[in-house]
Design a protein around this motif. Sequence first.
Motif, PDB file in Angstrom:
ATOM      1  N   LEU A 166       0.833  -1.202   0.000  1.00  0.00           N
ATOM      2  CA  LEU A 166       0.000   0.000   0.000  1.00  0.00           C
ATOM      3  C   LEU A 166       0.870   1.256   0.000  1.00  0.00           C
ATOM      4  CD1 LEU A 166      -2.956   0.919   0.048  1.00  0.00           C
ATOM      5  CD2 LEU A 166      -2.822   0.939   2.551  1.00  0.00           C
ATOM      6  N   GLY A 167       2.013   1.176   0.690  1.00  0.00           N
ATOM      7  CA  GLY A 167       2.946   2.296   0.705  1.00  0.00           C
ATOM      8  C   GLY A 167       3.489   2.614  -0.675  1.00  0.00           C
ATOM      9  N   VAL A 168       3.799   1.575  -1.446  1.00  0.00           N
ATOM     10  CA  VAL A 168       4.288   1.778  -2.816  1.00  0.00           C
ATOM     11  C   VAL A 168       3.226   2.489  -3.651  1.00  0.00           C
ATOM     12  CG1 VAL A 168       5.008   0.623  -4.945  1.00  0.00           C
ATOM     13  CG2 VAL A 168       5.815  -0.224  -2.737  1.00  0.00           C
ATOM     14  N   ALA A 169       1.989   1.996  -3.570  1.00  0.00           N
ATOM     15  CA  ALA A 169       0.898   2.602  -4.344  1.00  0.00           C
ATOM     16  C   ALA A 169       0.679   4.053  -3.940  1.00  0.00           C
ATOM     17  CB  ALA A 169      -0.381   1.789  -4.146  1.00  0.00           C
ATOM     18  N   ALA A 170       0.716   4.323  -2.640  1.00  0.00           N
ATOM     19  CA  ALA A 170       0.508   5.690  -2.150  1.00  0.00           C
ATOM     20  C   ALA A 170       1.625   6.615  -2.629  1.00  0.00           C
ATOM     21  CB  ALA A 170       0.429   5.692  -0.630  1.00  0.00           C
ATOM     22  N   HIS A 171       2.851   6.140  -2.569  1.00  0.00           N
ATOM     23  CA  HIS A 171       3.989   6.968  -2.982  1.00  0.00           C
ATOM     24  C   HIS A 171       3.879   7.384  -4.451  1.00  0.00           C
ATOM     25  CE1 HIS A 171       7.902   8.482  -3.886  1.00  0.00           C
ATOM     26  NE2 HIS A 171       8.296   7.398  -4.530  1.00  0.00           N
ATOM     27  N   VAL A 172       3.649   6.415  -5.302  1.00  0.00           N
ATOM     28  CA  VAL A 172       3.635   6.710  -6.737  1.00  0.00           C
ATOM     29  C   VAL A 172       2.489   7.650  -7.096  1.00  0.00           C
ATOM     30  CG1 VAL A 172       3.418   5.735  -9.054  1.00  0.00           C
ATOM     31  CG2 VAL A 172       4.791   4.556  -7.325  1.00  0.00           C
ATOM     32  N   THR A 173       1.284   7.371  -6.608  1.00  0.00           N
ATOM     33  CA  THR A 173       0.146   8.222  -6.968  1.00  0.00           C
ATOM     34  C   THR A 173       0.243   9.612  -6.344  1.00  0.00           C
ATOM     35  OG1 THR A 173      -1.145   7.233  -5.155  1.00  0.00           O
ATOM     36  CG2 THR A 173      -1.461   6.325  -7.370  1.00  0.00           C
ATOM     37  N   ASN A 174       0.937   9.725  -5.213  1.00  0.00           N
ATOM     38  CA  ASN A 174       1.125  11.030  -4.583  1.00  0.00           C
ATOM     39  C   ASN A 174       2.061  11.915  -5.406  1.00  0.00           C
ATOM     40  OD1 ASN A 174       0.819  12.909  -2.340  1.00  0.00           O
ATOM     41  ND2 ASN A 174       2.938  12.424  -1.835  1.00  0.00           N
ATOM     42  N   VAL A 175       3.015  11.289  -6.072  1.00  0.00           N
ATOM     43  CA  VAL A 175       4.028  12.031  -6.826  1.00  0.00           C
ATOM     44  C   VAL A 175       3.570  12.387  -8.241  1.00  0.00           C
ATOM     45  CG1 VAL A 175       6.339  11.829  -7.858  1.00  0.00           C
ATOM     46  CG2 VAL A 175       5.954  11.116  -5.486  1.00  0.00           C
ATOM     47  N   LEU A 176       2.741  11.566  -8.857  1.00  0.00           N
ATOM     48  CA  LEU A 176       2.399  11.742 -10.269  1.00  0.00           C
ATOM     49  C   LEU A 176       1.940  13.150 -10.658  1.00  0.00           C
ATOM     50  CD1 LEU A 176       0.681   8.365 -11.280  1.00  0.00           C
ATOM     51  CD2 LEU A 176       3.037   9.111 -11.664  1.00  0.00           C
ATOM     52  N   PRO A 177       1.090  13.820  -9.860  1.00  0.00           N
ATOM     53  CA  PRO A 177       0.650  15.167 -10.285  1.00  0.00           C
ATOM     54  C   PRO A 177       1.776  16.195 -10.313  1.00  0.00           C
ATOM     55  CG  PRO A 177      -0.834  14.241  -8.642  1.00  0.00           C
ATOM     56  CD  PRO A 177       0.380  13.375  -8.651  1.00  0.00           C
ATOM     57  N   ASP A 178       2.894  15.904  -9.632  1.00  0.00           N
ATOM     58  CA  ASP A 178       3.970  16.894  -9.494  1.00  0.00           C
ATOM     59  C   ASP A 178       5.200  16.567 -10.343  1.00  0.00           C
ATOM     60  OD1 ASP A 178       2.372  18.139  -7.544  1.00  0.00           O
ATOM     61  OD2 ASP A 178       3.214  16.870  -5.963  1.00  0.00           O
ATOM     62  N   LEU A 179       5.084  15.643 -11.284  1.00  0.00           N
ATOM     63  CA  LEU A 179       6.254  15.194 -12.039  1.00  0.00           C
ATOM     64  C   LEU A 179       6.973  16.354 -12.736  1.00  0.00           C
ATOM     65  CD1 LEU A 179       5.107  11.833 -13.701  1.00  0.00           C
ATOM     66  CD2 LEU A 179       6.556  12.158 -11.690  1.00  0.00           C
ATOM     67  N   LEU A 201       0.149   2.569 -13.656  1.00  0.00           N
ATOM     68  CA  LEU A 201      -0.169   1.146 -13.813  1.00  0.00           C
ATOM     69  C   LEU A 201       0.489   0.310 -12.720  1.00  0.00           C
ATOM     70  CD1 LEU A 201       0.152   0.777 -17.704  1.00  0.00           C
ATOM     71  CD2 LEU A 201      -1.948   0.938 -16.339  1.00  0.00           C
ATOM     72  N   VAL A 202       1.721   0.655 -12.373  1.00  0.00           N
ATOM     73  CA  VAL A 202       2.405  -0.057 -11.288  1.00  0.00           C
ATOM     74  C   VAL A 202       1.666   0.159  -9.973  1.00  0.00           C
ATOM     75  CG1 VAL A 202       4.493  -0.079  -9.852  1.00  0.00           C
ATOM     76  CG2 VAL A 202       4.688  -0.088 -12.350  1.00  0.00           C
ATOM     77  N   ALA A 203       1.289   1.421  -9.697  1.00  0.00           N
ATOM     78  CA  ALA A 203       0.625   1.738  -8.432  1.00  0.00           C
ATOM     79  C   ALA A 203      -0.668   0.955  -8.261  1.00  0.00           C
ATOM     80  CB  ALA A 203       0.339   3.243  -8.363  1.00  0.00           C
ATOM     81  N   PHE A 204      -1.496   0.927  -9.302  1.00  0.00           N
ATOM     82  CA  PHE A 204      -2.788   0.252  -9.153  1.00  0.00           C
ATOM     83  C   PHE A 204      -2.663  -1.263  -9.299  1.00  0.00           C
ATOM     84  CE2 PHE A 204      -4.137   4.633  -9.934  1.00  0.00           C
ATOM     85  CZ  PHE A 204      -4.976   4.779  -8.840  1.00  0.00           C
ATOM     86  N   GLY A 205      -1.623  -1.715  -9.982  1.00  0.00           N
ATOM     87  CA  GLY A 205      -1.354  -3.146  -9.989  1.00  0.00           C
ATOM     88  C   GLY A 205      -0.963  -3.622  -8.596  1.00  0.00           C
TER      89      GLY A 205
END
Length: 283
Positions: A166-179, A201-205
């Motif tokens: 869950l931490g991996v998914a949270a990290h990636v989706t938290n960062v995406l808007p600020d790339l 795709l990685v985050a939701f997978g």
Amino acid sequence: MLKAARGLALACHPGPALVVTVVAGVLGASVGYPPARIALLAAAMLADQLSVGWSNDWIDAERDRSVSRTDKPIAVGLVSRRTVGTAAWIALASTLALTVPLGAPALVTHAIAVASAWSYNAWLKRTVFSVVPYLVSFGLLPAIVTLGSTEHALPAWWVVTAGCLLGVAAHVTNVLPDLEQDRLTGVRGFAHVLGARVGGLVAFGVLALVGVVVAVGAVGIGDLSGAAGVLVLVGCTITVLIAAAGVLLTLRGERSRWLMRLIMAAAIVDVIALVAAGPVLSA
């Protein structure tokens, strides 16, 4: 004074802070904490989240100003950097002080978790290892809860695994808007290497895998049955469906905060499932 208070409230990242605090309190109830101990656990976790949110904005203040972040209270002048930094250190001290009554095992575990989160803000967010603090801090959350019980029990391995994922998914989706803004200020972390589409795709997978791990752990390994087992399976199915929705949004080019909100919604669903699995959360 009111302006600064509003700035502090916004700078603590209130959405994630509230979700994590509620998650901790509900998990405490699921493993048999009495009301007073639940309140203590929730207070310790709230202080933890306040310290992490405030330290993030304190450390990133100049970077946020350089890219004119209108969503950052320090950057828009709602509150001073010094005030936010002072609040972060006070909250950090409060985190440890509030965890002391939960026992040494919980205190040591919580100290590692919050140190991990601060390391992300201070340095690791700018490296390919940016995902590591999320793995550590999310994975240790259930351990803080079970070790903070009067029995000081270790959590089941699958609960820790679900937290890490869950931490991996949270990290990636938290960062995406600020790339793009991160690129301009030299930040290149794990999610930046993946890119917007692959990262989503990685985050939701990974989120879908959380549902599978919880179902297998609670029902398959923990042998949870009856209504509790059904509730776990329903919750895990909803998690997988949320993950599928996230995949569709990612394929359509979505990169907004809605992706992170989906992760937080799934986290709440998973917590409900873990509450049902309360008797088998400990090793």
